[in-house]
Write a protein that holds these residues in place. Structure first.
Motif, PDB file in Angstrom:
ATOM      1  N   GLN A 100       0.854  -1.081   0.179  1.00 13.77           N
ATOM      2  CA  GLN A 100       0.030  -0.109  -0.227  1.00 13.77           C
ATOM      3  C   GLN A 100       0.974   1.164  -0.035  1.00 13.77           C
ATOM      4  N   VAL A 108       1.685   4.886   1.116  1.00 16.26           N
ATOM      5  CA  VAL A 108       1.494   5.517   2.268  1.00 16.26           C
ATOM      6  C   VAL A 108       1.455   7.274   1.809  1.00 16.26           C
ATOM      7  N   SER A 116      -2.649   9.667   5.061  1.00 12.49           N
ATOM      8  CA  SER A 116      -2.638   8.283   5.951  1.00 12.49           C
ATOM      9  C   SER A 116      -1.691   8.558   6.986  1.00 12.49           C
ATOM     10  N   ALA A 148      -3.000   8.673  11.125  1.00 13.07           N
ATOM     11  CA  ALA A 148      -2.066   7.890  12.054  1.00 13.07           C
ATOM     12  C   ALA A 148      -1.179   8.929  13.062  1.00 13.07           C
TER      13      ALA A 148
END
Length: 129
Positions: A40, A42, A46, A50
């Protein structure tokens, strides 16, 4: 003792640092920030989500540990950081691993120092008039 740092300011500082690291690595240096299985990408969103989630979780942990010695806070932060460093090992390239490690260490440092419980204790008014 120093003055307490508002949690929102810690969240903003950690997010700004994380986004700065991401911008320097991905758009500027051209790092293909891919991790995990399945792989995936980033992205900036994201990283931001996070970072905010980590800050809120750390705030909750700090609240629980507030009445314990500062050693409990720092030990907890160190253990969480060491465990979280397993995540960057899933990077698709050495540059991705280094970038993810920098993100983890940078955000961890800002959150640990910014939410240090000793800063909260400083909020109590002194007896001096």
């Amino acid at each position: 003792m120093s003055r307490p740092v508002p949690v929102w300011l810690v969240a903003v500082a950690a997010s700004a640092l994380a986004l700065a690291i991401w911008v320097l690595a991905v758009p500027v240096a051209g790092v293909d920030l891919v991790a995990g299985a399945p792989a995936q990408t980033v992205g900036a969103v994201s990283v931001l989500v996070a970072t905010l989630a980590v800050t809120l979780a750390a705030w909750a942990v700090r609240t629980v540990l507030r009445r314990r010695s500062p050693t409990a806070w720092w030990l907890t932060c160190t253990i969480v950081l060491v465990i979280s460093m397993l995540g960057p090992l899933g990077g698709a390239s050495p540059a991705a691993v280094a970038t993810l490690a920098a993100l983890h260490v940078g955000v961890g440092a800002v959150v640990a120092v910014g939410l240090d419980p000793r800063r909260v204790r400083a909020r109590t008014p002194s007896m001096a008039a």
